[in-house]
Write a protein that holds these residues in place. Structure first.
Motif, short mmCIF file in Angstrom:
data_model
loop_
_atom_site.label_atom_id
_atom_site.label_comp_id
_atom_site.label_asym_id
_atom_site.label_seq_id
_atom_site.Cartn_x
_atom_site.Cartn_y
_atom_site.Cartn_z
N GLU A 39 49.26 16.54 15.97
CA GLU A 39 48.11 16.11 15.19
C GLU A 39 47.49 14.87 15.84
O GLU A 39 48.14 14.21 16.66
CB GLU A 39 48.52 15.79 13.75
N ASP A 45 45.29 13.19 6.95
CA ASP A 45 45.56 14.36 6.11
C ASP A 45 46.70 14.07 5.14
O ASP A 45 47.17 12.94 5.04
CB ASP A 45 45.85 15.59 6.97
N SER A 46 47.16 15.07 4.46
CA SER A 46 48.18 14.90 3.43
C SER A 46 49.56 15.31 3.96
O SER A 46 50.16 16.27 3.50
CB SER A 46 47.82 15.71 2.19
N ASN A 55 51.21 9.52 9.26
CA ASN A 55 50.55 10.17 10.38
C ASN A 55 51.36 9.82 11.63
O ASN A 55 52.37 9.12 11.56
CB ASN A 55 49.07 9.75 10.50
#
Length: 156
Positions: A39, A45-46, A55
Motif C-alpha cells: 500500500e 484507509d481503514s 498505515n
C-alpha cells in the motif's frame, strides 16, 4: 534531578513494564508492515492491526521505536531511564498532536481515537517507569535514603 529515586526496589518491575510496551509496539509494527505491505506509505484507509488503525509509515516507525524501547529496557544502565523519559514525552506529544489532526488530511500516520488513547497511555506508563528506574551507586542511594529519613524531612 535529586527528587528522582535511585535504585528503587521495584526498578526491575518498571523495566519489565517498559519492555512489554516496547514488545507490543514492535509486534504491532511488524504485523502492520505485513498487513500494509504494497500500500502507499501514507495511506489513509481503514487498516486495523491489534486494535489500532495504521498505515505502512506508522508500522515502520513502530518497528523501529519498539526495538529501541526493548533495547533500553534490557540495559542495566541509566540509558533505559533516559530512553523511557524521552519516549514517554514523545508518545504524549505525538498523541496530542495526532488528536488535533484526526479528521484532517494532516493525519499522515492514519491515527484513530483509539490510537491516540493508547499513545497517551503508553506515554504515561513510560514516563512513570522512567521516573523509577534510575540506577546509581550504592553510596548515592544510601545518601538519598538518609535524606528521606532525616527528622527535618519527616516533620514536613
Amino acid at each position: 534531578m535529586a527528587h528522582i529515586p535511585v535504585n528503587h526496589p521495584a526498578r526491575t518491575l518498571y523495566r519489565v513494564f517498559s519492555g512489554l510496551v516496547g514488545l507490543y509496539i514492535f509486534v504491532f509494527g511488524v504485523y502492520g508492515v505485513v498487513v500494509t505491505w504494497g500500500e502507499p506509505l501514507f495511506a489513509r484507509d481503514s487498516t486495523w492491526v491489534l486494535g489500532l488503525r495504521t498505515n505502512l509509515a506508522f508500522a515502520l516507525v513502530s518497528v523501529l521505536f519498539g526495538a529501541v524501547l526493548m533495547i533500553g529496557a534490557s540495559r542495566r544502565t541509566n540509558l533505559g531511564h533516559y530512553m523511557n523519559l524521552t519516549a514517554g514525552a514523545v508518545f504524549m506529544v505525538t498523541g496530542l498532536a495526532m488528536m488535533s489532526v484526526l479528521q484532517t488530511s494532516a493525519n499522515f500516520l492514519n491515527f484513530s481515537m483509539s490510537t491516540v488513547v493508547v499513545s497517551l497511555l503508553f506515554g504515561l506508563l513510560l514516563l512513570a517507569t522512567g521516573l523509577y528506574d534510575k540506577i546509581g551507586t550504592a553510596e548515592h542511594a544510601e545518601a538519598e535514603r538518609q535524606r528521606r529519613s532525616h527528622p527535618v524531612a519527616d516533620s514536613r
